[in-house]
Scaffold this motif. Structure first.
Motif, PDB file in Angstrom:
ATOM      1  N   MET A 113      15.124   4.987  34.789  1.00 46.80           N
ATOM      2  CA  MET A 113      16.052   5.063  35.924  1.00 46.80           C
ATOM      3  C   MET A 113      15.267   4.931  37.236  1.00 46.80           C
ATOM      4  SD  MET A 113      19.389   5.429  35.473  1.00 46.80           S
ATOM      5  CE  MET A 113      19.973   6.454  36.817  1.00 46.80           C
ATOM      6  N   LYS A 114      14.069   5.499  37.260  1.00 49.53           N
ATOM      7  CA  LYS A 114      13.233   5.426  38.468  1.00 49.53           C
ATOM      8  C   LYS A 114      12.608   4.043  38.617  1.00 49.53           C
ATOM      9  CE  LYS A 114      12.060  10.347  38.236  1.00 49.53           C
ATOM     10  NZ  LYS A 114      10.974  11.343  37.979  1.00 49.53           N
ATOM     11  N   ASP A 115      12.114   3.497  37.494  1.00 46.12           N
ATOM     12  CA  ASP A 115      11.463   2.184  37.540  1.00 46.12           C
ATOM     13  C   ASP A 115      11.477   1.587  36.132  1.00 46.12           C
ATOM     14  OD1 ASP A 115       9.968  -0.072  37.870  1.00 46.12           O
ATOM     15  OD2 ASP A 115       8.183   0.930  38.648  1.00 46.12           O
ATOM     16  N   GLY A 116      12.386   0.662  35.897  1.00 44.13           N
ATOM     17  CA  GLY A 116      12.547   0.064  34.577  1.00 44.13           C
ATOM     18  C   GLY A 116      11.410  -0.845  34.163  1.00 44.13           C
ATOM     19  N   THR A 117      10.581  -1.250  35.128  1.00 42.74           N
ATOM     20  CA  THR A 117       9.474  -2.148  34.794  1.00 42.74           C
ATOM     21  C   THR A 117       8.183  -1.390  34.481  1.00 42.74           C
ATOM     22  OG1 THR A 117       8.812  -2.378  37.122  1.00 42.74           O
ATOM     23  CG2 THR A 117      10.436  -3.950  36.262  1.00 42.74           C
ATOM     24  N   ALA A 118       8.139  -0.096  34.817  1.00 42.30           N
ATOM     25  CA  ALA A 118       6.942   0.707  34.539  1.00 42.30           C
ATOM     26  C   ALA A 118       6.818   0.946  33.035  1.00 42.30           C
ATOM     27  CB  ALA A 118       7.023   2.045  35.271  1.00 42.30           C
ATOM     28  N   PRO A 119       5.595   1.083  32.525  1.00 40.37           N
ATOM     29  CA  PRO A 119       5.398   1.312  31.083  1.00 40.37           C
ATOM     30  C   PRO A 119       5.728   2.749  30.690  1.00 40.37           C
ATOM     31  CG  PRO A 119       3.284   1.343  32.203  1.00 40.37           C
ATOM     32  CD  PRO A 119       4.308   0.970  33.249  1.00 40.37           C
ATOM     33  N   VAL A 120       6.989   3.103  30.802  1.00 45.38           N
ATOM     34  CA  VAL A 120       7.427   4.487  30.590  1.00 45.38           C
ATOM     35  C   VAL A 120       7.120   4.958  29.174  1.00 45.38           C
ATOM     36  CG1 VAL A 120       9.416   6.037  30.551  1.00 45.38           C
ATOM     37  CG2 VAL A 120       9.241   4.272  32.321  1.00 45.38           C
ATOM     38  N   LEU A 121       7.516   4.172  28.173  1.00 43.37           N
ATOM     39  CA  LEU A 121       7.309   4.583  26.787  1.00 43.37           C
ATOM     40  C   LEU A 121       5.827   4.633  26.425  1.00 43.37           C
ATOM     41  CD1 LEU A 121      10.003   3.003  24.429  1.00 43.37           C
ATOM     42  CD2 LEU A 121       9.707   5.364  25.158  1.00 43.37           C
ATOM     43  N   LEU A 122       5.074   3.669  26.883  1.00 42.47           N
ATOM     44  CA  LEU A 122       3.643   3.625  26.585  1.00 42.47           C
ATOM     45  C   LEU A 122       2.938   4.842  27.174  1.00 42.47           C
ATOM     46  CD1 LEU A 122       1.259   2.064  25.389  1.00 42.47           C
ATOM     47  CD2 LEU A 122       1.095   0.809  27.556  1.00 42.47           C
ATOM     48  N   GLU A 123       3.264   5.177  28.412  1.00 40.77           N
ATOM     49  CA  GLU A 123       2.639   6.332  29.054  1.00 40.77           C
ATOM     50  C   GLU A 123       3.085   7.638  28.389  1.00 40.77           C
ATOM     51  OE1 GLU A 123       3.635   5.965  33.162  1.00 40.77           O
ATOM     52  OE2 GLU A 123       2.149   4.380  33.542  1.00 40.77           O
ATOM     53  N   LEU A 124       4.346   7.697  27.961  1.00 40.14           N
ATOM     54  CA  LEU A 124       4.842   8.885  27.269  1.00 40.14           C
ATOM     55  C   LEU A 124       4.103   9.071  25.939  1.00 40.14           C
ATOM     56  CD1 LEU A 124       6.804  11.241  26.863  1.00 40.14           C
ATOM     57  CD2 LEU A 124       8.494   9.591  26.005  1.00 40.14           C
ATOM     58  N   ALA A 125       3.928   7.980  25.210  1.00 33.81           N
ATOM     59  CA  ALA A 125       3.221   8.047  23.922  1.00 33.81           C
ATOM     60  C   ALA A 125       1.785   8.541  24.119  1.00 33.81           C
ATOM     61  CB  ALA A 125       3.223   6.671  23.257  1.00 33.81           C
ATOM     62  N   ASN A 126       1.112   8.012  25.128  1.00 32.10           N
ATOM     63  CA  ASN A 126      -0.260   8.434  25.395  1.00 32.10           C
ATOM     64  C   ASN A 126      -0.326   9.899  25.824  1.00 32.10           C
ATOM     65  OD1 ASN A 126      -1.264   5.893  24.778  1.00 32.10           O
ATOM     66  ND2 ASN A 126      -1.248   5.188  26.905  1.00 32.10           N
ATOM     67  N   GLU A 127       0.670  10.320  26.589  1.00 34.51           N
ATOM     68  CA  GLU A 127       0.686  11.704  27.080  1.00 34.51           C
ATOM     69  C   GLU A 127       0.829  12.706  25.940  1.00 34.51           C
ATOM     70  OE1 GLU A 127       3.711  14.614  29.532  1.00 34.51           O
ATOM     71  OE2 GLU A 127       3.603  12.507  30.159  1.00 34.51           O
ATOM     72  N   VAL A 128       1.708  12.403  24.964  1.00 34.01           N
ATOM     73  CA  VAL A 128       1.950  13.340  23.863  1.00 34.01           C
ATOM     74  C   VAL A 128       1.071  13.041  22.651  1.00 34.01           C
ATOM     75  CG1 VAL A 128       4.304  13.746  24.636  1.00 34.01           C
ATOM     76  CG2 VAL A 128       3.879  12.007  22.880  1.00 34.01           C
ATOM     77  N   ASP A 129       0.147  12.071  22.813  1.00 34.88           N
ATOM     78  CA  ASP A 129      -0.814  11.724  21.760  1.00 34.88           C
ATOM     79  C   ASP A 129      -0.109  11.248  20.489  1.00 34.88           C
ATOM     80  OD1 ASP A 129      -3.249  11.295  20.605  1.00 34.88           O
ATOM     81  OD2 ASP A 129      -3.619  13.393  20.092  1.00 34.88           O
ATOM     82  N   TYR A 130       0.722  10.231  20.665  1.00 41.69           N
ATOM     83  CA  TYR A 130       1.428   9.638  19.533  1.00 41.69           C
ATOM     84  C   TYR A 130       1.322   8.124  19.641  1.00 41.69           C
ATOM     85  CZ  TYR A 130       4.919   9.652  15.781  1.00 41.69           C
ATOM     86  OH  TYR A 130       5.559   9.520  14.573  1.00 41.69           O
TER      87      TYR A 130
END
Length: 251
Positions: A77-94
């Motif tokens: 919602m804030k930025d659809g072009t940002a790597p939201v899922l990739l950064e989330l995966a890296n943050e939670v170590d998955y």
């Protein structure tokens, strides 16, 4: 390439705090310049898969899935072009590809009001353009191409490397005029589990008798050896009812 146990443990220890991305692999290569890229990638992949198996359950609770999905929605919602899922995966170590699967399943379940089939999910992961949401399709694509341990892209690469090494091994056997049967020939004879090659005339090597060869285009650590012994190698040995030396070929 042969590594000592100490060399292997040094590399494995450095993998504890890095995410499974191609950027991390480049850093690892800088840390161990004397090791080949393929060796480091294989160790990297195997160690990370062990980690994922240990932590898999906590990422698949109802609470975790809902938390990840809401964070994904908020992020795009804030930025659809940002790597939201990739950064989330890296943050939670998955693994990024596995995180993409979780979010895609949750999205489709909400859209269709029923759990999506595994075949549909796999098809969309292989070709994100099938996902009926452009933003999510882009997010999934970013996860797939940046994941060097899981996902359809990695699966294709592993399959190609495995086939390549089987071809190389076949060529070596032919060069040495060794008579053998390959997997297709063995299956035609009714075998269910088969090694890559059975030598019709066993050969001697360093005091051992080699009857069959199994090619594994991966790094052969202790855990892998034990798993392959349990799942494959003992059945090959028992089938012949003879004490022969079984050769596992790792590249």
């Amino acid at each position: 390439m042969i590594l000592t146990k100490a060399q292997y443990e040094e590399i494995a220890q450095c993998l504890v705090a890095v995410p499974p991305t191609r950027q991390s692999l480049r850093k690892l290569k800088q840390m161990f310049p004397s090791q080949s890229q393929s060796t480091l990638l294989s160790i990297f992949s195997q160690e990370y898969q062990k980690h994922i198996k240990r932590t898999h359950a906590k990422h698949h609770t109802v609470e975790a899935i809902e938390t990840y999905y809401q964070r994904y929605l908020s992020g795009v919602m804030k930025d659809g072009t940002a790597p939201v899922l990739l950064e989330l995966a890296n943050e939670v170590d998955y693994a990024p590809s596995l995180m993409a699967r979780i979010i895609l399943e949750r999205f489709l379940q909400e859209r269709e009001e029923s759990p999506p089939s595994k075949s549909v999910i796999n098809s969309m992961l292989r070709d994100p353009s099938q996902i009926p949401d452009g933003v999510l399709a882009n997010q999934v694509y970013q996860c797939i191409v940046n994941d060097c341990c899981y996902g359809p892209l990695v699966g294709c690469i592993k399959h190609a490397i495995g086939h390549e090494h089987e071809v190389l091994l076949r060529d070596l056997l032919l060069e040495r005029n060794l008579s053998f049967l390959d997997e297709d020939q063995l299956r035609a004879k009714g075998y269910d589990k088969t090694p890559d090659f059975i030598l019709e005339v066993p050969v001697a090597l360093e005091g051992h008798i080699i009857h069959w060869i199994e090619s594994k285009a991966s790094f052969g650590d202790e855990c892998s050896h034990q798993a392959y012994l349990h799942d494959q190698f003992w059945s090959y040995w028992n089938r012949k009812k003879t004490k022969v030396y079984s050769c596992g070929f790792y590249a």
